[in-house]
Enzyme design. Structure first.
Site, PDB file in Angstrom:
ATOM      1  N   HIS A 139       0.850  -1.185   0.000  1.00 28.32           N
ATOM      2  CA  HIS A 139       0.000   0.000   0.000  1.00 28.32           C
ATOM      3  C   HIS A 139       0.884   1.233   0.000  1.00 28.32           C
ATOM      4  O   HIS A 139       1.703   1.424   0.904  1.00 28.32           O
ATOM      5  CB  HIS A 139      -0.895  -0.014   1.235  1.00 28.32           C
ATOM      6  CG  HIS A 139      -1.800   1.174   1.340  1.00 28.32           C
ATOM      7  ND1 HIS A 139      -2.777   1.451   0.404  1.00 28.32           N
ATOM      8  CD2 HIS A 139      -1.874   2.161   2.264  1.00 28.32           C
ATOM      9  CE1 HIS A 139      -3.415   2.554   0.756  1.00 28.32           C
ATOM     10  NE2 HIS A 139      -2.879   3.004   1.881  1.00 28.32           N
ATOM     11  N   GLY A 154       2.520   5.031   4.299  1.00 28.68           N
ATOM     12  CA  GLY A 154       1.882   5.580   5.487  1.00 28.68           C
ATOM     13  C   GLY A 154       0.493   5.014   5.650  1.00 28.68           C
ATOM     14  O   GLY A 154      -0.038   4.347   4.759  1.00 28.68           O
ATOM     15  N   GLU A 155      -0.108   5.280   6.794  1.00 27.58           N
ATOM     16  CA  GLU A 155      -1.434   4.768   7.075  1.00 27.58           C
ATOM     17  C   GLU A 155      -2.465   5.340   6.108  1.00 27.58           C
ATOM     18  O   GLU A 155      -2.279   6.425   5.547  1.00 27.58           O
ATOM     19  CB  GLU A 155      -1.836   5.099   8.515  1.00 27.58           C
ATOM     20  CG  GLU A 155      -0.998   4.396   9.573  1.00 27.58           C
ATOM     21  CD  GLU A 155      -1.472   4.718  10.974  1.00 27.58           C
ATOM     22  OE1 GLU A 155      -2.454   5.491  11.103  1.00 27.58           O
ATOM     23  OE2 GLU A 155      -0.874   4.205  11.932  1.00 27.58           O
ATOM     24  N   SER A 156      -3.543   4.614   5.934  1.00 27.21           N
ATOM     25  CA  SER A 156      -4.618   5.070   5.070  1.00 27.21           C
ATOM     26  C   SER A 156      -5.187   6.388   5.590  1.00 27.21           C
ATOM     27  O   SER A 156      -5.451   6.533   6.781  1.00 27.21           O
ATOM     28  CB  SER A 156      -5.721   4.007   5.009  1.00 27.21           C
ATOM     29  OG  SER A 156      -6.758   4.412   4.144  1.00 27.21           O
ATOM     30  N   GLY A 157      -5.334   7.367   4.692  1.00 31.07           N
ATOM     31  CA  GLY A 157      -5.880   8.660   5.064  1.00 31.07           C
ATOM     32  C   GLY A 157      -4.848   9.674   5.508  1.00 31.07           C
ATOM     33  O   GLY A 157      -5.204  10.806   5.859  1.00 31.07           O
ATOM     34  N   ILE A 158      -3.563   9.327   5.505  1.00 39.47           N
ATOM     35  CA  ILE A 158      -2.511  10.236   5.952  1.00 39.47           C
ATOM     36  C   ILE A 158      -2.272  11.360   4.947  1.00 39.47           C
ATOM     37  O   ILE A 158      -1.725  12.418   5.282  1.00 39.47           O
ATOM     38  CB  ILE A 158      -1.197   9.456   6.214  1.00 39.47           C
ATOM     39  CG1 ILE A 158      -0.201  10.299   7.030  1.00 39.47           C
ATOM     40  CG2 ILE A 158      -0.567   9.023   4.909  1.00 39.47           C
ATOM     41  CD1 ILE A 158      -0.603  10.497   8.436  1.00 39.47           C
ATOM     42  N   GLY A 159      -2.690  11.140   3.674  1.00 47.87           N
ATOM     43  CA  GLY A 159      -2.532  12.191   2.661  1.00 47.87           C
ATOM     44  C   GLY A 159      -1.556  11.861   1.554  1.00 47.87           C
ATOM     45  O   GLY A 159      -1.049  12.754   0.878  1.00 47.87           O
ATOM     46  N   LYS A 160      -1.303  10.585   1.321  1.00 45.04           N
ATOM     47  CA  LYS A 160      -0.339  10.179   0.283  1.00 45.04           C
ATOM     48  C   LYS A 160      -0.800  10.612  -1.105  1.00 45.04           C
ATOM     49  O   LYS A 160      -0.018  11.127  -1.907  1.00 45.04           O
ATOM     50  CB  LYS A 160      -0.158   8.649   0.312  1.00 45.04           C
ATOM     51  CG  LYS A 160       0.391   8.120   1.634  1.00 45.04           C
ATOM     52  CD  LYS A 160       0.636   6.631   1.576  1.00 45.04           C
ATOM     53  CE  LYS A 160      -0.645   5.834   1.382  1.00 45.04           C
ATOM     54  NZ  LYS A 160      -1.568   5.985   2.532  1.00 45.04           N
ATOM     55  N   SER A 161      -2.078  10.387  -1.414  1.00 46.77           N
ATOM     56  CA  SER A 161      -2.590  10.720  -2.747  1.00 46.77           C
ATOM     57  C   SER A 161      -2.590  12.232  -2.976  1.00 46.77           C
ATOM     58  O   SER A 161      -2.319  12.702  -4.093  1.00 46.77           O
ATOM     59  CB  SER A 161      -4.008  10.164  -2.922  1.00 46.77           C
ATOM     60  OG  SER A 161      -4.016   8.750  -2.847  1.00 46.77           O
ATOM     61  N   ASP A 178      -2.112   4.106  -4.455  1.00 41.95           N
ATOM     62  CA  ASP A 178      -2.812   3.149  -3.608  1.00 41.95           C
ATOM     63  C   ASP A 178      -2.108   1.791  -3.526  1.00 41.95           C
ATOM     64  O   ASP A 178      -1.762   1.334  -2.443  1.00 41.95           O
ATOM     65  CB  ASP A 178      -4.260   2.953  -4.059  1.00 41.95           C
ATOM     66  CG  ASP A 178      -5.071   2.196  -3.020  1.00 41.95           C
ATOM     67  OD1 ASP A 178      -4.944   2.527  -1.825  1.00 41.95           O
ATOM     68  OD2 ASP A 178      -5.808   1.276  -3.385  1.00 41.95           O
ATOM     69  N   GLU A 203      -7.094   8.132  -6.170  1.00 44.29           N
ATOM     70  CA  GLU A 203      -8.286   8.253  -5.329  1.00 44.29           C
ATOM     71  C   GLU A 203      -8.114   9.432  -4.380  1.00 44.29           C
ATOM     72  O   GLU A 203      -7.156   9.488  -3.599  1.00 44.29           O
ATOM     73  CB  GLU A 203      -8.502   6.974  -4.513  1.00 44.29           C
ATOM     74  CG  GLU A 203      -9.681   7.073  -3.557  1.00 44.29           C
ATOM     75  CD  GLU A 203      -9.701   5.983  -2.502  1.00 44.29           C
ATOM     76  OE1 GLU A 203     -10.510   6.087  -1.564  1.00 44.29           O
ATOM     77  OE2 GLU A 203      -8.877   5.046  -2.598  1.00 44.29           O
ATOM     78  N   ARG A 244      17.012  14.859  13.093  1.00 46.38           N
ATOM     79  CA  ARG A 244      17.099  16.258  12.669  1.00 46.38           C
ATOM     80  C   ARG A 244      18.391  16.557  11.925  1.00 46.38           C
ATOM     81  O   ARG A 244      18.554  17.670  11.406  1.00 46.38           O
ATOM     82  CB  ARG A 244      16.974  17.175  13.877  1.00 46.38           C
ATOM     83  CG  ARG A 244      15.663  16.971  14.637  1.00 46.38           C
ATOM     84  CD  ARG A 244      15.494  17.950  15.780  1.00 46.38           C
ATOM     85  NE  ARG A 244      15.405  19.315  15.317  1.00 46.38           N
ATOM     86  CZ  ARG A 244      15.188  20.362  16.140  1.00 46.38           C
ATOM     87  NH1 ARG A 244      15.054  20.152  17.436  1.00 46.38           N
ATOM     88  NH2 ARG A 244      15.126  21.588  15.660  1.00 46.38           N
TER      89      ARG A 244
END
Length: 311
Positions: A139, A154-161, A178, A203, A244
């Site tokens: 994913h 990253g987790e679903s909904g984190i903003g990758k797309s 996706d 998506e 950092r």
């Protein structure tokens, strides 16, 4: 075990099918290497790897002409009796009627190409090596940023797309959204691509599915890309210590290959696309021999050393 159908080989290499096309989908290729059956045409079948695509070039064809059609048909019958995946005649070399009849008898497709034998052999081997390489699906989003293949996870909904969409606006190219199929083509190289069904689609929550190729043009997408760097997007955590300086490299492993990874904390106000772009440029600089973190450390060390001796 991954396989490739003869039909896919025909379409990809633009081969001419001389026999019945009904078996092109059922016959599968399981090995990436090819075989030029010169020894087999001479009657030597020890260690004959019949799972490989068989290629007839000028050398094999001239040999068959010299030994005569009767003897050549006898050897070709023995070759086909092993149920080889297919036989390809290069340079548009003509195929004897006797071979065509044997093809029908053993249901072995006979194909033809105008390409020179060495060129065709190299290209088919390269293509099959990629198609039959070990593969996993993960994913994530794969983007070509300044020539570097950046895999954003990253987790679903984190903003990758959303990050991928902004990168497209900035002139970079989408490979997959996706789901990314990763193939190991060597101990150093991983190739990523999109599944056929989702290729070029993105998506976006609240909007739905968009077609990047249609909206932004063919220059905004790419079919395959090496995976050079992984950027893991994650929610900002005040309790977590983030790197950092970047003096120590971190890696993630896919199919036994290690790929550099950065953990990118995401919070409101941070521009994820610019961060990903900067990470790709910094990675490119490191490959070219310049490491900004090491340069800053060197300057600090020199500064502290100069102050110590001046005291």
């Amino acid at each position: 075990m991954d396989t490739v159908s003869i039909r896919k080989l025909v379409e990809q290499q633009q081969l001419k099918v001389l026999t019945c096309e009904n078996d092109l989908d059922s016959v599968q290729i399981t090995q990436s290497d090819i075989n030029r059956p010169a020894l087999q045409l001479a009657g030597f079948f020890d260690y004959f790897d019949h799972h490989r695509v068989q290629i007839i070039g000028q050398v094999e064809y001239t040999f068959m002409e010299k030994q005569g059609i009767e003897k050549s048909a006898e050897m070709m019958e023995q070759i086909m009796s092993y149920r080889v995946p297919c036989i390809v005649f290069c340079r548009d070399l003509p195929v004897a009627d006797e071979f065509m009849k044997l093809s029908e008898k053993f249901t072995v497709p006979i194909l033809q190409t105008p390409v020179e034998t060495s060129t065709f052999s190299a290209e088919v081997t390269r293509w099959l090596h990629v198609q039959l390489a070990p593969m996993i699906s993960i994913h994530g989003v794969l983007v070509d940023i300044f020539g570097e293949g950046v895999l954003i996870t990253g987790e679903s909904g984190i903003g990758k797309s959303e990050v991928a969409l902004e990168l497209i606006h900035r002139g970079h190219r989408l490979v997959s959204d996706d789901v990314v199929e990763i193939r190991k083509v060597s101990d150093e190289t991983l190739i990523g691509q999109a599944p056929d069904i989702t290729r070029h689609f993105i998506e976006l929550r609240g909007i739905g599915i968009i077609d990047a190729k249609t909206l932004f043009g063919v220059e905004s997408v790419k079919d395959t890309m090496t995976i050079d760097l992984v950027l893991q997007l994650e929610e900002w955590n005040r309790e977590k210590e983030y790197d950092r300086m970047g003096l120590e490299d971190d890696f993630i492993e896919y199919l036994g290959n290690k790929v550099p990874i950065h953990h990118i904390p995401i919070r409101p106000g941070r521009n994820g696309a610019i961060i990903c772009e900067s990470a790709a440029v910094n990675f490119r600089q490191k490959k070219m021999g310049y490491n900004a973190a090491e340069e800053l450390y060197r300057r600090l060390s020199n500064h502290v050393g100069n102050e110590f001796f001046s005291d």
